[in-house]
Scaffold this motif. Structure first.
Motif, PDB file in Angstrom:
ATOM      1  N   THR A  32      -4.514   7.254   6.755  1.00 30.93           N
ATOM      2  CA  THR A  32      -5.007   7.450   8.122  1.00 30.93           C
ATOM      3  C   THR A  32      -5.647   6.177   8.659  1.00 30.93           C
ATOM      4  OG1 THR A  32      -5.420   9.796   7.688  1.00 30.93           O
ATOM      5  CG2 THR A  32      -6.566   8.811   9.561  1.00 30.93           C
ATOM      6  N   LEU A  33      -6.500   5.553   7.840  1.00 33.34           N
ATOM      7  CA  LEU A  33      -7.177   4.328   8.265  1.00 33.34           C
ATOM      8  C   LEU A  33      -6.176   3.204   8.493  1.00 33.34           C
ATOM      9  CD1 LEU A  33      -9.819   2.816   8.777  1.00 33.34           C
ATOM     10  CD2 LEU A  33      -9.938   2.331   6.324  1.00 33.34           C
ATOM     11  N   ALA A  34      -5.221   3.066   7.571  1.00 30.67           N
ATOM     12  CA  ALA A  34      -4.226   2.004   7.699  1.00 30.67           C
ATOM     13  C   ALA A  34      -3.367   2.182   8.945  1.00 30.67           C
ATOM     14  CB  ALA A  34      -3.354   1.970   6.447  1.00 30.67           C
ATOM     15  N   LEU A  35      -2.955   3.414   9.185  1.00 32.23           N
ATOM     16  CA  LEU A  35      -2.108   3.666  10.350  1.00 32.23           C
ATOM     17  C   LEU A  35      -2.881   3.530  11.656  1.00 32.23           C
ATOM     18  CD1 LEU A  35       0.039   6.676   9.094  1.00 32.23           C
ATOM     19  CD2 LEU A  35       0.699   4.270   9.270  1.00 32.23           C
ATOM     20  N   LEU A  84       0.834  -1.199   0.000  1.00 30.18           N
ATOM     21  CA  LEU A  84       0.000   0.000   0.000  1.00 30.18           C
ATOM     22  C   LEU A  84       0.873   1.254   0.000  1.00 30.18           C
ATOM     23  CD1 LEU A  84      -2.991   0.801   0.102  1.00 30.18           C
ATOM     24  CD2 LEU A  84      -2.804   0.875   2.592  1.00 30.18           C
ATOM     25  N   ALA A  85       1.944   1.202   0.764  1.00 31.62           N
ATOM     26  CA  ALA A  85       2.839   2.361   0.844  1.00 31.62           C
ATOM     27  C   ALA A  85       3.458   2.685  -0.504  1.00 31.62           C
ATOM     28  CB  ALA A  85       3.935   2.098   1.873  1.00 31.62           C
ATOM     29  N   ALA A 122       1.721   9.434  13.409  1.00 28.39           N
ATOM     30  CA  ALA A 122       1.710   9.478  11.951  1.00 28.39           C
ATOM     31  C   ALA A 122       0.284   9.512  11.419  1.00 28.39           C
ATOM     32  CB  ALA A 122       2.466   8.277  11.386  1.00 28.39           C
ATOM     33  N   GLY A 123      -0.599   8.736  12.052  1.00 26.34           N
ATOM     34  CA  GLY A 123      -1.998   8.730  11.628  1.00 26.34           C
ATOM     35  C   GLY A 123      -2.674  10.071  11.839  1.00 26.34           C
ATOM     36  N   THR A 124      -2.360  10.715  12.946  1.00 25.26           N
ATOM     37  CA  THR A 124      -2.919  12.041  13.212  1.00 25.26           C
ATOM     38  C   THR A 124      -2.442  13.052  12.173  1.00 25.26           C
ATOM     39  OG1 THR A 124      -2.991  11.582  15.587  1.00 25.26           O
ATOM     40  CG2 THR A 124      -3.096  13.888  14.908  1.00 25.26           C
ATOM     41  N   LEU A 125      -1.160  12.953  11.816  1.00 25.77           N
ATOM     42  CA  LEU A 125      -0.600  13.837  10.796  1.00 25.77           C
ATOM     43  C   LEU A 125      -1.268  13.604   9.445  1.00 25.77           C
ATOM     44  CD1 LEU A 125       1.579  15.913  10.019  1.00 25.77           C
ATOM     45  CD2 LEU A 125       3.129  13.996   9.600  1.00 25.77           C
TER      46      LEU A 125
END
Length: 230
Positions: free
Chosen positions: A177-180, A123-124, A196-199
């Motif tokens: 965001t969902l993945a993190l 995905l990345a 990282a997800g918040t960012l």
């Protein structure tokens, strides 16, 4: 016309009508409206200095400037270019954060028995490609609407392309965001992934809003709204 006074203000009414139909970055729009108001005021003052009564001078200034229907399309095109630059700048700043978020996910450290990291890596790669393309398009847009705009005309469909590219990049941010968020529940170093997800979530919100505004401006430029004459 001012409420309760019966005082007619042709310039104020004209500027208000124009303000109501134009869309674009707040600062660029405010600057444009102020320049128009100043121009109308100066023209009316010049007519008044020539002996024309002030109310008539204001009406004359408005007539010479052009109706809202006549000037709104050109004003909107200018604001659409400004919005495209604003959106491109947003993409240029936030798209690299997508790669940074996945880098944080990579160094967070997971249990070897957990299979999601492999999926996350695939995905990345794809989302990083999206971010790279979006960043390149953003750079091209900033160049095409900046110094190059003095020599070459800005492509008519560029703002719409920028709007959709930013929208796709925004979706990539949402997926990130969902993945993190999911990964942070299973990772050993979950605070790093949560950060990282918040960012990514904050970047998605900024980019999505700017992308919608860019597409809206592009549609207005392509199909100017029909306004009643008066």
């Amino acid at each position: 016309m001012s409420a309760g006074t019966g005082h007619v203000d042709p310039i104020g009414d004209h500027v208000a009508a124009l303000t109501a139909v134009l869309r674009g970055p707040a600062r660029a729009k405010a600057r444009m409206i102020e320049e128009i108001r100043d121009g109308l005021t100066d023209t009316a003052a010049a007519h008044a200095d020539d002996g024309m009564p002030h109310p008539r001078a204001a009406h004359q200034a408005v007539r010479e400037f052009g109706s809202v229907e006549e000037i709104a399309p050109s004003c909107q095109r200018e604001l659409t270019i400004a919005q495209a630059r604003h959106t491109a700048g947003t993409v240029a700043l936030t798209a690299p954060l997508l790669i940074a978020c996945w880098y944080l996910a990579r160094i967070a450290g997971h249990d070897r028995s957990w299979q999601l990291p492999h999926v996350a890596q695939l995905l990345a790669v794809h989302l990083a490609a999206v971010a790279t393309v979006a960043a390149l398009l953003a750079g091209t847009t900033l160049a095409a609407t900046g110094a190059l705009a003095r020599r070459l005309p800005t492509p008519e469909r560029l703002p719409l392309v920028v709007g959709w590219a930013a929208g796709i990049a925004g979706v990539a941010m949402a997926v990130t965001t969902l993945a993190l968020a999911t990964a942070s529940l299973l990772a050993t170093n979950w605070p790093l992934l949560a950060c990282a997800g918040t960012l990514a979530a904050a970047s998605h919100a900024v980019m999505a809003n700017s992308a919608r505004a860019c597409r809206h401006c592009a549609h207005l430029s392509a199909t100017p709204p029909a306004l009643p004459y008066g």
